[in-house]
Design a protein around this motif. Structure first.
Motif, short mmCIF file in Angstrom:
data_model
loop_
_atom_site.label_atom_id
_atom_site.label_comp_id
_atom_site.label_asym_id
_atom_site.label_seq_id
_atom_site.Cartn_x
_atom_site.Cartn_y
_atom_site.Cartn_z
N PHE A 92 0.85 -1.20 0.00
CA PHE A 92 0.00 0.00 0.00
C PHE A 92 0.88 1.24 0.00
CE2 PHE A 92 -4.26 -1.44 2.14
CZ PHE A 92 -4.49 -2.33 1.10
N MET A 93 0.41 2.24 -0.72
CA MET A 93 1.20 3.47 -0.86
C MET A 93 0.27 4.67 -1.04
SD MET A 93 2.55 2.58 -4.66
CE MET A 93 1.43 2.59 -6.07
N THR A 94 0.84 5.86 -0.92
CA THR A 94 0.07 7.07 -1.21
C THR A 94 0.15 7.35 -2.71
OG1 THR A 94 2.00 8.50 -0.82
CG2 THR A 94 0.57 8.05 1.07
N LYS A 95 -0.73 8.24 -3.18
CA LYS A 95 -0.70 8.59 -4.61
C LYS A 95 0.67 9.16 -4.99
CE LYS A 95 -4.58 10.92 -6.06
NZ LYS A 95 -5.61 10.13 -6.75
N GLY A 96 1.15 10.06 -4.17
CA GLY A 96 2.41 10.74 -4.46
C GLY A 96 2.17 11.98 -5.32
N HIS A 97 3.10 12.89 -5.22
CA HIS A 97 2.95 14.16 -5.94
C HIS A 97 4.29 14.89 -6.04
CE1 HIS A 97 2.39 14.97 -1.60
NE2 HIS A 97 3.20 16.00 -1.86
N GLU A 164 3.37 27.65 0.51
CA GLU A 164 3.07 27.92 -0.89
C GLU A 164 3.28 26.70 -1.79
OE1 GLU A 164 5.86 28.67 0.61
OE2 GLU A 164 7.55 28.98 -0.75
N ALA A 165 3.69 25.54 -1.19
CA ALA A 165 4.13 24.40 -2.00
C ALA A 165 3.07 23.92 -3.01
CB ALA A 165 4.55 23.24 -1.10
N GLY A 166 1.86 23.68 -2.56
CA GLY A 166 0.82 23.13 -3.44
C GLY A 166 1.12 21.68 -3.83
N HIS A 167 0.15 21.01 -4.43
CA HIS A 167 0.31 19.59 -4.79
C HIS A 167 -0.01 19.38 -6.25
CE1 HIS A 167 -0.19 19.50 -0.40
NE2 HIS A 167 0.67 18.50 -0.47
N ASN A 168 0.90 18.76 -6.95
CA ASN A 168 0.71 18.42 -8.37
C ASN A 168 0.63 16.90 -8.46
OD1 ASN A 168 1.10 17.66 -11.02
ND2 ASN A 168 2.99 18.81 -11.32
N TYR A 169 -0.58 16.36 -8.59
CA TYR A 169 -0.78 14.91 -8.69
C TYR A 169 -0.75 14.43 -10.14
CZ TYR A 169 -2.16 15.19 -3.82
OH TYR A 169 -2.16 15.41 -2.47
N GLY A 170 -1.11 15.33 -11.05
CA GLY A 170 -1.30 14.93 -12.45
C GLY A 170 -0.03 14.37 -13.08
N ASP A 171 1.09 15.02 -12.86
CA ASP A 171 2.33 14.55 -13.51
C ASP A 171 2.75 13.18 -12.99
OD1 ASP A 171 2.50 16.67 -15.25
OD2 ASP A 171 3.76 17.88 -13.92
N ILE A 172 2.54 12.94 -11.69
CA ILE A 172 2.89 11.62 -11.14
C ILE A 172 1.92 10.56 -11.69
CG2 ILE A 172 2.79 10.24 -9.01
CD1 ILE A 172 5.38 11.81 -9.20
N GLU A 173 0.64 10.93 -11.84
CA GLU A 173 -0.31 9.97 -12.41
C GLU A 173 0.13 9.56 -13.82
OE1 GLU A 173 -4.14 11.33 -9.87
OE2 GLU A 173 -4.26 11.65 -12.03
N THR A 174 0.65 10.52 -14.57
CA THR A 174 1.08 10.22 -15.94
C THR A 174 2.39 9.43 -15.95
OG1 THR A 174 0.15 12.35 -16.54
CG2 THR A 174 1.57 11.31 -18.18
N GLU A 175 3.34 9.86 -15.12
CA GLU A 175 4.70 9.29 -15.19
C GLU A 175 4.85 8.01 -14.37
OE1 GLU A 175 7.18 12.27 -13.44
OE2 GLU A 175 6.67 13.78 -14.92
N GLY A 176 4.13 7.92 -13.24
CA GLY A 176 4.41 6.86 -12.27
C GLY A 176 5.79 7.05 -11.65
N PHE A 177 6.17 6.08 -10.81
CA PHE A 177 7.52 6.05 -10.23
C PHE A 177 8.27 4.89 -10.87
CE2 PHE A 177 7.81 8.87 -6.45
CZ PHE A 177 6.52 9.38 -6.45
#
Ligand code: PAN
Ligand code: ZN
Length: 191
Positions: A92-97, A164-177
Motif C-alpha cells: 500500500f502506498m500514497t498517490k504521491g505528488h 506555498e508548495a501546493g500539490h501536483n498529482y497529475g504529472d505523477i499519475e502520468t509518469e508513475g515512479f
C-alpha cells in the motif's frame, strides 16, 4: 517593526497535541481520506485493486491537519496514516505528488510503522529512504514523493512543508515512479 511581507497572513499562535504512541493528531480540524478507489491507475495489478474496491473500498490512508494559510512564510504540517496491506503483492502506498512550486522541499518524521519514502525527479532519477519510528527523511525541492507501507501496522508520519508548495498529482499519475515495493516470500523487494 516588520519588513513588508504582503502575501503572508498574520494569524494567532497555537499548539496541537500529538499522540506519539498511536501516531495521531488529537484535535485535527481537517481530515482527508483516500479510499482504495482513489488509487486507480497507481498499482501494477489493477484487477487486484478492483477486488479490494468491490470488497468495501476501505480507507487506504488519511491525512490529519490543522490547516494554516497556504502562503509563503507559513508552514503546513500534517500527520498521515497509511494502512498496511498489499494490492496483489505490491505494498500500500500514497498517490504521491510533486509540489506545484517545484522549488519547495519537505520534512517527514516517521512516528510509527515501517516503510519507504519513494522519491523521483522529473527526469526519472529515483531514490528511496527507509521510514521507521524516529527517522527523519528530507525530501529536497524538485523531488516527487510517495510513502509506502512495508510493515503490518499503520505507517504514521508527521510532515512539514512550505505554505506555498501546493500539490501536483497529475504529472505523477502520468509518469508513475520507476520503482515499486513488493512483499515476496515475507521480504520487501524494491524493483
Ligand atoms: C503529505 C502528503 C500526504 C498524502 O502531506 O500529502 O502524505 O499523500 P498524497 O498527497 O500523495 O496523497 C505531503 O507530502 N504534503 O506535501
Ligand atoms: Zn509533499
Amino acid at each position: 517593526m516588520f519588513d513588508t511581507l504582503p502575501e503572508t497572513s498574520l494569524i494567532q499562535p497555537f499548539g496541537v497535541q500529538l499522540d506519539l504512541v498511536e501516531g495521531l493528531m488529537e484535535n485535527p480540524t481537517r481530515r482527508t481520506e483516500r479510499r482504495a478507489s482513489a488509487m486507480r491507475g497507481h498499482y501494477n495489478d489493477a484487477a487486484a485493486l478492483e477486488k479490494i474496491i468491490e470488497g468495501g473500498d476501505p480507507v487506504h490512508y488519511e491525512v490529519l491537519e490543522v490547516p494554516v494559510p497556504e502562503e509563503t512564510g507559513h508552514l503546513m504540517f500534517c500527520i498521515s496514516r497509511l494502512f498496511p496491506g498489499t494490492v496483489g503483492d505490491e505494498c500500500f502506498m500514497t498517490k504521491g505528488h510533486y509540489h506545484t512550486r517545484v522549488n519547495t522541499g519537505e520534512i517527514y518524521l516517521a512516528l510509527r510503522g515501517k516503510g519507504l519514502m519513494m522519491m523521483k525527479t522529473p527526469d526519472g532519477e529515483c531514490r528511496w529512504e527507509e521510514f521507521r519510528p524516529g527517522r527523519m527523511v528530507y525530501v529536497p525541492p524538485y523531488w516527487g514523493h510517495r510513502s509506502i507501507n512495508t510493515g503490518d501496522e499503520p505507517l504514521v508520519s508527521f510532515c512539514v512543508y512550505p505554505g506555498e508548495a501546493g500539490h501536483n498529482y497529475g504529472d505523477i499519475e502520468t509518469e508513475g515512479f520507476p520503482k515499486r515495493a513488493f512483499i515476496r516470500d515475507g521480504s520487501v523487494i524494491v524493483e
